[in-house]
Design a protein around this motif. Structure first.
Motif, PDB file in Angstrom:
ATOM      1  N   PRO A 149       0.885  -1.258  -0.033  1.00  0.00           N
ATOM      2  CA  PRO A 149      -0.040   0.213  -0.209  1.00  0.00           C
ATOM      3  C   PRO A 149       0.894   1.268  -0.145  1.00  0.00           C
ATOM      4  O   PRO A 149       0.418   2.180  -0.763  1.00  0.00           O
ATOM      5  N   ALA A 150       2.076   1.284   0.601  1.00  0.00           N
ATOM      6  CA  ALA A 150       2.812   2.394   0.770  1.00  0.00           C
ATOM      7  C   ALA A 150       3.405   2.912  -0.684  1.00  0.00           C
ATOM      8  O   ALA A 150       3.475   3.903  -1.052  1.00  0.00           O
ATOM      9  N   ASP A 151       3.980   1.709  -1.315  1.00  0.00           N
ATOM     10  CA  ASP A 151       4.376   1.889  -2.691  1.00  0.00           C
ATOM     11  C   ASP A 151       3.365   2.484  -3.509  1.00  0.00           C
ATOM     12  O   ASP A 151       3.688   3.247  -4.503  1.00  0.00           O
ATOM     13  N   ALA A 152       1.900   1.728  -3.543  1.00  0.00           N
ATOM     14  CA  ALA A 152       1.032   2.198  -4.608  1.00  0.00           C
ATOM     15  C   ALA A 152       0.707   3.373  -4.190  1.00  0.00           C
ATOM     16  O   ALA A 152       0.264   4.268  -5.232  1.00  0.00           O
ATOM     17  N   ALA A 153       0.560   4.018  -3.071  1.00  0.00           N
ATOM     18  CA  ALA A 153       0.240   5.443  -2.717  1.00  0.00           C
ATOM     19  C   ALA A 153       1.129   6.488  -3.110  1.00  0.00           C
ATOM     20  O   ALA A 153       0.795   7.339  -3.721  1.00  0.00           O
ATOM     21  N   GLN A 154       2.538   5.894  -3.119  1.00  0.00           N
ATOM     22  CA  GLN A 154       3.507   6.877  -3.867  1.00  0.00           C
ATOM     23  C   GLN A 154       3.377   7.177  -5.231  1.00  0.00           C
ATOM     24  O   GLN A 154       3.692   8.014  -5.910  1.00  0.00           O
ATOM     25  N   ILE A 155       2.984   5.939  -5.864  1.00  0.00           N
ATOM     26  CA  ILE A 155       2.921   5.636  -7.339  1.00  0.00           C
ATOM     27  C   ILE A 155       1.767   6.435  -7.767  1.00  0.00           C
ATOM     28  O   ILE A 155       1.913   7.407  -8.559  1.00  0.00           O
ATOM     29  N   ARG A 156       0.736   6.447  -7.114  1.00  0.00           N
ATOM     30  CA  ARG A 156      -0.581   7.470  -7.335  1.00  0.00           C
ATOM     31  C   ARG A 156      -0.259   8.840  -7.303  1.00  0.00           C
ATOM     32  O   ARG A 156      -0.539   9.465  -8.025  1.00  0.00           O
ATOM     33  N   ASP A 157       0.446   9.046  -6.184  1.00  0.00           N
ATOM     34  CA  ASP A 157       0.749  10.542  -6.017  1.00  0.00           C
ATOM     35  C   ASP A 157       1.757  11.121  -7.197  1.00  0.00           C
ATOM     36  O   ASP A 157       1.323  11.806  -7.624  1.00  0.00           O
ATOM     37  N   ASP A 158       2.623  10.206  -7.586  1.00  0.00           N
ATOM     38  CA  ASP A 158       3.643  10.802  -8.543  1.00  0.00           C
ATOM     39  C   ASP A 158       2.850  10.615  -9.842  1.00  0.00           C
ATOM     40  O   ASP A 158       3.260  11.321 -10.923  1.00  0.00           O
TER      41      ASP A 158
END
Length: 163
Positions: A149-158
């Motif tokens: 989830p943390a990786d996914a959140a970062q990618i979504r933000d980027d």
């Protein structure tokens, strides 16, 4: 069960690229990619179907990119099974010519290698809008539900995607 491999590394690298950047060394992100996907995966097949349905609009933009847009890329099944991103695109009739944008799992291929992709084989597409928001990336959106989830959140933000 038959499986296909999809690389998420390019989506990760693409999020940090300026609009006109070339492929980046994504090997440091290979802990996330490739992900194995069953050929009968409903969510992935629906994402590919949506990409195919909307492909004519993408191709029209690629042929005449609006000012401020960039990062145009397509995904296709290299050798029929490894779904991989291609960028630096040019339309050549019913074929897209470009460069492999992430590291292939298959021997005999390398990042930056020129490939010719029949338009009929495109399984996803993406580009960054003039507002900096990634468009398309239907399969990427599915893959984001399958990583930390943390990786996914970062990618979504980027990518400029709000939750």
């Amino acid at each position: 069960m038959k499986r296909a491999h999809l690389a998420l590394a390019f989506a990760l690298a693409l999020t940090a690229l300026p609009l006109s950047a070339a492929p980046q060394d994504t090997r440091q992100r290979d802990d996330i990619a490739p992900l194995s996907i069953d050929k009968d995966d409903r969510a992935m097949n629906a994402a590919r179907a949506e990409a195919r349905r909307t492909l004519p609009a993408f191709l029209a933009l690629l042929a005449n990119p609006p000012e401020g847009t960039g990062g145009y890329a397509i995904k296709f099944p290299l050798e029929g099974w490894e779904h991989i991103w291609v960028n630096e695109l040019e339309i050549d009739g019913k074929v897209i010519v470009g460069q492999l944008a992430n590291y292939p799992e298959q021997d005999g291929y390398e990042i930056g290698q020129s490939v010719r992709v029949p338009i009929s084989q495109i399984t996803d597409w993406g580009y960054r809008s003039a507002k900096g928001v990634m468009q398309g990336h239907f399969t990427t959106r599915v893959l984001l539900t399958r990583i930390a989830p943390a990786d996914a959140a970062q990618i979504r933000d980027d990518m400029g995607w709000s939750e």
